[in-house]
Design a protein around this motif. Structure first.
Motif, mmCIF file in Angstrom:
data_model
loop_
_atom_site.group_PDB
_atom_site.id
_atom_site.type_symbol
_atom_site.label_atom_id
_atom_site.label_comp_id
_atom_site.label_asym_id
_atom_site.label_seq_id
_atom_site.Cartn_x
_atom_site.Cartn_y
_atom_site.Cartn_z
ATOM 1 N N LEU A 99 0.827 -1.207 0.000
ATOM 2 C CA LEU A 99 0.000 0.000 0.000
ATOM 3 C C LEU A 99 0.861 1.257 0.000
ATOM 4 O O LEU A 99 0.550 2.242 -0.671
ATOM 5 C CB LEU A 99 -0.951 -0.012 1.202
ATOM 6 N N TRP A 100 1.949 1.226 0.731
ATOM 7 C CA TRP A 100 2.863 2.368 0.780
ATOM 8 C C TRP A 100 3.451 2.615 -0.613
ATOM 9 O O TRP A 100 3.537 3.742 -1.073
ATOM 10 C CB TRP A 100 3.972 2.074 1.785
ATOM 11 N N ARG A 101 3.844 1.531 -1.285
ATOM 12 C CA ARG A 101 4.424 1.638 -2.618
ATOM 13 C C ARG A 101 3.412 2.210 -3.608
ATOM 14 O O ARG A 101 3.758 2.927 -4.534
ATOM 15 C CB ARG A 101 4.895 0.257 -3.065
ATOM 16 N N LYS A 102 2.127 1.925 -3.395
ATOM 17 C CA LYS A 102 1.077 2.429 -4.279
ATOM 18 C C LYS A 102 0.621 3.841 -3.916
ATOM 19 O O LYS A 102 -0.238 4.406 -4.572
ATOM 20 C CB LYS A 102 -0.126 1.482 -4.250
ATOM 21 N N GLY A 103 1.170 4.389 -2.842
ATOM 22 C CA GLY A 103 0.846 5.766 -2.465
ATOM 23 C C GLY A 103 -0.212 5.902 -1.389
ATOM 24 O O GLY A 103 -0.693 6.996 -1.128
ATOM 25 N N PHE A 104 -0.608 4.799 -0.739
ATOM 26 C CA PHE A 104 -1.583 4.854 0.346
ATOM 27 C C PHE A 104 -0.853 4.766 1.666
ATOM 28 O O PHE A 104 0.011 3.910 1.860
ATOM 29 C CB PHE A 104 -2.580 3.695 0.238
ATOM 30 N N PHE A 105 -1.199 5.635 2.599
ATOM 31 C CA PHE A 105 -0.542 5.669 3.888
ATOM 32 C C PHE A 105 -1.577 5.367 4.958
ATOM 33 O O PHE A 105 -2.542 6.112 5.121
ATOM 34 C CB PHE A 105 0.108 7.032 4.128
ATOM 35 N N LEU A 106 -1.389 4.287 5.675
ATOM 36 C CA LEU A 106 -2.349 3.873 6.697
ATOM 37 C C LEU A 106 -2.044 4.558 8.009
ATOM 38 O O LEU A 106 -0.911 4.587 8.467
ATOM 39 C CB LEU A 106 -2.292 2.353 6.885
ATOM 40 N N SER A 107 -3.060 5.095 8.606
ATOM 41 C CA SER A 107 -2.964 5.685 9.934
ATOM 42 C C SER A 107 -4.309 5.462 10.612
ATOM 43 O O SER A 107 -5.292 5.102 9.951
ATOM 44 C CB SER A 107 -2.639 7.177 9.832
ATOM 45 N N PRO A 108 -4.402 5.657 11.923
ATOM 46 C CA PRO A 108 -5.663 5.385 12.614
ATOM 47 C C PRO A 108 -6.845 6.218 12.117
ATOM 48 O O PRO A 108 -7.981 5.823 12.254
ATOM 49 C CB PRO A 108 -5.351 5.727 14.070
ATOM 50 N N GLY A 109 -6.608 7.355 11.496
ATOM 51 C CA GLY A 109 -7.697 8.211 11.064
ATOM 52 C C GLY A 109 -8.161 7.995 9.635
ATOM 53 O O GLY A 109 -9.021 8.711 9.152
ATOM 54 N N THR A 110 -7.620 7.019 8.927
ATOM 55 C CA THR A 110 -7.996 6.821 7.540
ATOM 56 C C THR A 110 -9.392 6.241 7.419
ATOM 57 O O THR A 110 -9.950 5.739 8.385
ATOM 58 C CB THR A 110 -7.006 5.889 6.807
ATOM 59 N N LYS A 111 -9.942 6.271 6.213
ATOM 60 C CA LYS A 111 -11.315 5.796 6.033
ATOM 61 C C LYS A 111 -11.386 4.311 5.736
ATOM 62 O O LYS A 111 -12.447 3.778 5.478
ATOM 63 C CB LYS A 111 -12.011 6.587 4.929
ATOM 64 N N TYR A 112 -10.243 3.628 5.759
ATOM 65 C CA TYR A 112 -10.223 2.198 5.472
ATOM 66 C C TYR A 112 -9.846 1.394 6.710
ATOM 67 O O TYR A 112 -9.017 1.810 7.510
ATOM 68 C CB TYR A 112 -9.217 1.878 4.361
ATOM 69 N N MET A 113 -10.457 0.231 6.813
ATOM 70 C CA MET A 113 -10.089 -0.744 7.833
ATOM 71 C C MET A 113 -9.516 -1.931 7.068
ATOM 72 O O MET A 113 -10.230 -2.600 6.333
ATOM 73 C CB MET A 113 -11.335 -1.157 8.618
ATOM 74 N N VAL A 114 -8.212 -2.149 7.184
ATOM 75 C CA VAL A 114 -7.537 -3.185 6.407
ATOM 76 C C VAL A 114 -7.447 -4.458 7.243
ATOM 77 O O VAL A 114 -6.967 -4.434 8.362
ATOM 78 C CB VAL A 114 -6.130 -2.722 5.973
ATOM 79 N N VAL A 115 -7.930 -5.561 6.661
ATOM 80 C CA VAL A 115 -7.883 -6.860 7.316
ATOM 81 C C VAL A 115 -6.995 -7.763 6.470
ATOM 82 O O VAL A 115 -7.269 -7.987 5.292
ATOM 83 C CB VAL A 115 -9.297 -7.469 7.449
ATOM 84 N N CYS A 116 -5.910 -8.265 7.072
ATOM 85 C CA CYS A 116 -4.958 -9.121 6.357
ATOM 86 C C CYS A 116 -5.290 -10.584 6.631
ATOM 87 O O CYS A 116 -5.396 -10.982 7.786
ATOM 88 C CB CYS A 116 -3.540 -8.837 6.813
ATOM 89 N N VAL A 117 -5.448 -11.371 5.567
ATOM 90 C CA VAL A 117 -5.745 -12.794 5.719
ATOM 91 C C VAL A 117 -4.810 -13.604 4.837
ATOM 92 O O VAL A 117 -4.288 -13.105 3.832
ATOM 93 C CB VAL A 117 -7.214 -13.123 5.369
#
Length: 166
Positions: A99-117
Motif C-alpha cells: 500500500l505504501w508503494r502504491k501511495g496509500f498511507f495507513l494511519s488510525p484516522g484513515t477511512k479504510y479498515m484493512v484486514v490481512c488474511v
C-alpha cells in the motif's frame, strides 16, 4: 509544554493545592509565550522527558514505533528493535509495504479498515459479518488483503455491508 507547566505552577501558588481542578486548569488564553521567560535548560529537560516517554512506549507497546526525535542515540534505538517472526506479522508488513508503494498511507484516522488474511485459510462467514458491522459502526470501508505465502503482492477486495433501506 514548558510554558503550560510554569502557568500551572503559578496557579497552584496563587490558589493553593486544595483549589478546585477547574480553577487550576491551564487554558489557551493563559499562555502568552512572549511574556514568559523560558530557559534553555527547561527546554532541554522537556525534550529529554519527551524522548524518554517515547522510549517507554516502544518497550510497552507490542507494535513498533519510530521515535520522532533528533537524539544522538536514535540509530541505537532503531537497531535494537526485535522484529517478530510469525506469519501474521509478515502478512501485515507485506500489505503495508504494498500500500505504501502504491501511495496509500495507513494511519488510525484513515477511512479504510484493512484486514490481512492468508490465502490458504478459510474465513468464517460470521467473522466477515462482524468485521463489516464494526466497519459500518466506525464509518470505515473494509479492505480485505489476501496474501499468499509465496507472494509479496497481496490481492485486495473491498467489502460493503448491505443495508436493507438502500
Amino acid at each position: 509544554m514548558v510554558a503550560g507547566r510554569k502557568i500551572k505552577e503559578q496557579k497552584r501558588k496563587l490558589f493553593g493545592e486544595d483549589a478546585p481542578t477547574a480553577q487550576k486548569r491551564v487554558k489557551k488564553n493563559d499562555i502568552n509565550i512572549n511574556d514568559m521567560e523560558i530557559t534553555n535548560e527547561e527546554l532541554q529537560r522537556a525534550l529529554k522527558e519527551l524522548v524518554e516517554n517515547q522510549r517507554k512506549k516502544m518497550v510497552e507497546d507490542d507494535s513498533i514505533a519510530v521515535p520522532y526525535c533528533a537524539a544522538e542515540n536514535a540509530y541505537e534505538i532503531l537497531s535494537s528493535v526485535e522484529f517478530p517472526n510469525d506469519p501474521e506479522y509478515r502478512r501485515r508488513v507485506t500489505v503495508f509495504r504494498d500500500l505504501w508503494r502504491k501511495g496509500f498511507f495507513l494511519s488510525p484516522g484513515t477511512k479504510y479498515m484493512v484486514v490481512c488474511v492468508d490465502a490458504a485459510e478459510k474465513i468464517p462467514s460470521l467473522e466477515l459479518i462482524s468485521i463489516s458491522r464494526v466497519a459500518t459502526q466506525v464509518k470505515k470501508e473494509v479492505l480485505l488483503a489476501v496474501v499468499a505465502a509465496d507472494s509479496v503482492i497481496p490481492y485486495y477486495t473491498k467489502i460493503n455491508w448491505w443495508k436493507g433501506s438502500e
